[in-house]
Design a protein around this motif. Structure first.
Motif, mmCIF file in Angstrom:
data_model
loop_
_atom_site.group_PDB
_atom_site.id
_atom_site.type_symbol
_atom_site.label_atom_id
_atom_site.label_comp_id
_atom_site.label_asym_id
_atom_site.label_seq_id
_atom_site.Cartn_x
_atom_site.Cartn_y
_atom_site.Cartn_z
ATOM 1 N N ARG A 41 0.437 -0.991 -0.163
ATOM 2 C CA ARG A 41 0.018 0.391 -0.398
ATOM 3 C C ARG A 41 0.360 0.919 0.119
ATOM 4 O O ARG A 41 0.382 1.905 -0.664
ATOM 5 N N ARG A 42 1.792 1.614 0.344
ATOM 6 C CA ARG A 42 3.105 2.676 1.011
ATOM 7 C C ARG A 42 3.325 2.900 -0.442
ATOM 8 O O ARG A 42 3.580 3.646 -0.794
ATOM 9 N N ALA A 43 4.027 1.463 -0.857
ATOM 10 C CA ALA A 43 4.566 1.765 -1.960
ATOM 11 C C ALA A 43 3.683 2.094 -3.292
ATOM 12 O O ALA A 43 3.870 2.916 -3.984
ATOM 13 N N VAL A 44 2.920 1.687 -3.198
ATOM 14 C CA VAL A 44 1.853 2.030 -4.442
ATOM 15 C C VAL A 44 1.617 3.375 -4.459
ATOM 16 O O VAL A 44 1.201 4.567 -4.727
ATOM 17 N N ASN A 45 0.766 4.226 -2.615
ATOM 18 C CA ASN A 45 1.564 5.483 -2.357
ATOM 19 C C ASN A 45 1.808 6.552 -2.923
ATOM 20 O O ASN A 45 1.985 7.677 -3.685
ATOM 21 N N GLU A 46 3.479 6.326 -2.964
ATOM 22 C CA GLU A 46 4.940 6.292 -3.602
ATOM 23 C C GLU A 46 4.765 6.881 -4.988
ATOM 24 O O GLU A 46 4.746 7.932 -4.860
ATOM 25 N N ARG A 47 4.378 5.741 -5.847
ATOM 26 C CA ARG A 47 4.641 6.028 -6.690
ATOM 27 C C ARG A 47 3.182 6.611 -6.894
ATOM 28 O O ARG A 47 3.854 7.334 -8.059
ATOM 29 N N VAL A 48 2.393 6.759 -7.042
ATOM 30 C CA VAL A 48 1.253 7.494 -6.970
ATOM 31 C C VAL A 48 1.301 9.118 -7.302
ATOM 32 O O VAL A 48 1.112 9.846 -8.123
ATOM 33 N N SER A 49 1.979 9.141 -6.200
ATOM 34 C CA SER A 49 2.497 10.654 -5.699
ATOM 35 C C SER A 49 3.443 11.105 -6.564
ATOM 36 O O SER A 49 3.601 12.481 -7.066
ATOM 37 N N ARG A 50 4.586 10.256 -6.797
ATOM 38 C CA ARG A 50 6.008 10.564 -7.936
ATOM 39 C C ARG A 50 5.232 10.967 -8.930
ATOM 40 O O ARG A 50 5.713 11.962 -9.983
ATOM 41 N N LEU A 51 3.639 9.910 -9.255
ATOM 42 C CA LEU A 51 2.981 10.115 -10.855
ATOM 43 C C LEU A 51 2.400 11.330 -11.430
ATOM 44 O O LEU A 51 2.664 12.326 -12.182
ATOM 45 N N ARG A 52 2.136 12.194 -9.864
ATOM 46 C CA ARG A 52 1.290 13.634 -9.749
ATOM 47 C C ARG A 52 2.086 14.626 -10.264
ATOM 48 O O ARG A 52 1.780 14.943 -10.443
ATOM 49 N N GLU A 53 3.692 14.597 -9.741
ATOM 50 C CA GLU A 53 4.538 15.764 -9.512
ATOM 51 C C GLU A 53 5.059 15.363 -10.544
ATOM 52 O O GLU A 53 4.948 16.832 -11.123
ATOM 53 N N GLU A 54 4.960 14.336 -11.399
ATOM 54 C CA GLU A 54 5.483 14.310 -13.129
ATOM 55 C C GLU A 54 4.287 14.582 -13.687
ATOM 56 O O GLU A 54 4.803 15.280 -15.188
ATOM 57 N N GLY B 174 0.892 15.749 -13.409
ATOM 58 C CA GLY B 174 -0.477 16.382 -13.079
ATOM 59 C C GLY B 174 -1.252 15.765 -12.202
ATOM 60 O O GLY B 174 -1.279 14.608 -12.244
ATOM 61 N N GLU B 175 -2.119 16.714 -12.243
ATOM 62 C CA GLU B 175 -3.322 15.396 -12.014
ATOM 63 C C GLU B 175 -4.068 14.467 -13.152
ATOM 64 O O GLU B 175 -4.259 14.725 -14.176
ATOM 65 N N PHE B 176 -4.194 13.226 -12.445
ATOM 66 C CA PHE B 176 -4.793 12.529 -13.250
ATOM 67 C C PHE B 176 -6.192 11.551 -12.621
ATOM 68 O O PHE B 176 -5.609 11.023 -11.411
ATOM 69 N N SER B 177 -7.471 10.671 -12.909
ATOM 70 C CA SER B 177 -7.686 9.846 -12.534
ATOM 71 C C SER B 177 -7.279 8.830 -11.633
ATOM 72 O O SER B 177 -5.883 8.187 -12.829
ATOM 73 N N VAL B 178 -7.528 7.923 -10.920
ATOM 74 C CA VAL B 178 -7.145 6.323 -10.638
ATOM 75 C C VAL B 178 -8.163 5.721 -10.445
ATOM 76 O O VAL B 178 -9.062 6.429 -9.755
ATOM 77 N N SER B 179 -8.198 4.906 -10.756
ATOM 78 C CA SER B 179 -9.004 3.908 -10.802
ATOM 79 C C SER B 179 -8.689 2.622 -9.853
ATOM 80 O O SER B 179 -7.581 2.515 -9.842
ATOM 81 N N GLY B 180 -9.270 2.012 -9.449
ATOM 82 C CA GLY B 180 -9.303 0.676 -8.571
ATOM 83 C C GLY B 180 -10.377 -0.908 -8.837
ATOM 84 O O GLY B 180 -11.277 0.170 -8.972
ATOM 85 N N VAL C 187 8.733 7.087 -23.440
ATOM 86 C CA VAL C 187 7.825 8.067 -22.888
ATOM 87 C C VAL C 187 7.420 9.252 -22.929
ATOM 88 O O VAL C 187 7.604 9.983 -22.998
ATOM 89 N N SER C 188 5.431 9.753 -23.295
ATOM 90 C CA SER C 188 5.928 11.040 -23.696
ATOM 91 C C SER C 188 4.357 11.230 -23.184
ATOM 92 O O SER C 188 4.265 12.336 -23.070
ATOM 93 N N GLY C 189 4.063 10.628 -22.228
ATOM 94 C CA GLY C 189 3.155 11.351 -21.072
ATOM 95 C C GLY C 189 2.367 9.583 -20.586
ATOM 96 O O GLY C 189 2.469 8.005 -21.473
ATOM 97 N N LEU C 190 1.506 10.379 -19.253
ATOM 98 C CA LEU C 190 0.622 8.821 -19.132
ATOM 99 C C LEU C 190 -0.372 9.021 -19.162
ATOM 100 O O LEU C 190 -1.516 10.080 -19.076
#
Length: 184
Positions: free
Chosen positions: A8-21, A23-29, A107-110
């Motif tokens: 859970r911590r690893a996923v949260n850290e990766r999502v935070s880093r992706l947002r920094e890189e 910007g905002e995006f939706s996350v499905s689950g 990579v050109s985008g998320l």
């Protein structure tokens, strides 16, 4: 710290880093229940790669690179893999393309992020958290060819094929709508 907390911590850290890189995006689950044997195998995999997996939708002008694998059968999809250790999701996506079809890309985008919670079907309270990412990438070099045992076919497409894997159907549709009609 338990594996549930670590993932859970690893996923949260990766999502935070992706947002920094990116910007905002939706996350499905979603949550997936697995039989005990499959859950135990998934736990072992999570111990080796806590961040999840990455795929790349490779574009070259108006063309889209798609693959068929032994696992997907007749459905077309995109190359993807799990991360190795501390490897970035972007590096994993680029590696997946290189190893699957011998193409170099950047990579050109998320495009999409999905969190997954995996639990055993028998009601055990342990869980594994993972992250699946789909990146857009631009072709840099190489002519695609199926490499290894997993990929059974690879092709550049100028219009969408009839049978696309559900996990990337949305991306193929958005590419097709942006590119306009053409032929393979």
């Amino acid at each position: 710290m338990s594996l549930t907390e670590e993932t859970r911590r690893a996923v949260n850290e990766r999502v935070s880093r992706l947002r920094e890189e990116y910007g905002e995006f939706s996350v499905s689950g979603d949550t997936v229940e697995l039989p005990r044997e499959e859950f135990d195998a998934a736990r072992e995999q999570a111990r080796r790669s806590q961040a999840g997996s990455a795929s790349a939708c490779v574009l070259d002008g108006d063309r889209l690179l798609l693959v068929r694998t032994r696992e997907s059968g007749e459905l077309w999809g995109v190359p993807g893999t799990t991360t190795d250790g501390d490897e970035s999701l972007e590096a994993a996506a680029v590696r997946a393309v290189r190893e699957a079809v011998d193409v170099r890309c950047a990579v050109s985008g998320l495009h999409r992020v999905r969190r997954r919670r995996v639990v055993p079907v028998d009601g055990d309270d342990r869980a594994i958290h993972s992250l699946w990412t789909l990146f857009d990438a631009r072709h840099e070099s190489g002519s695609p060819r199926a490499c290894g045992d997993a990929v059974t076919d690879v092709a550049w497409w100028e219009s969408p094929p009839d049978a696309v894997h559900a996990s990337v159907q949305f991306r193929v549709d958005s590419w097709a709508n942006a590119a306009g009609p053409a032929t393979r």
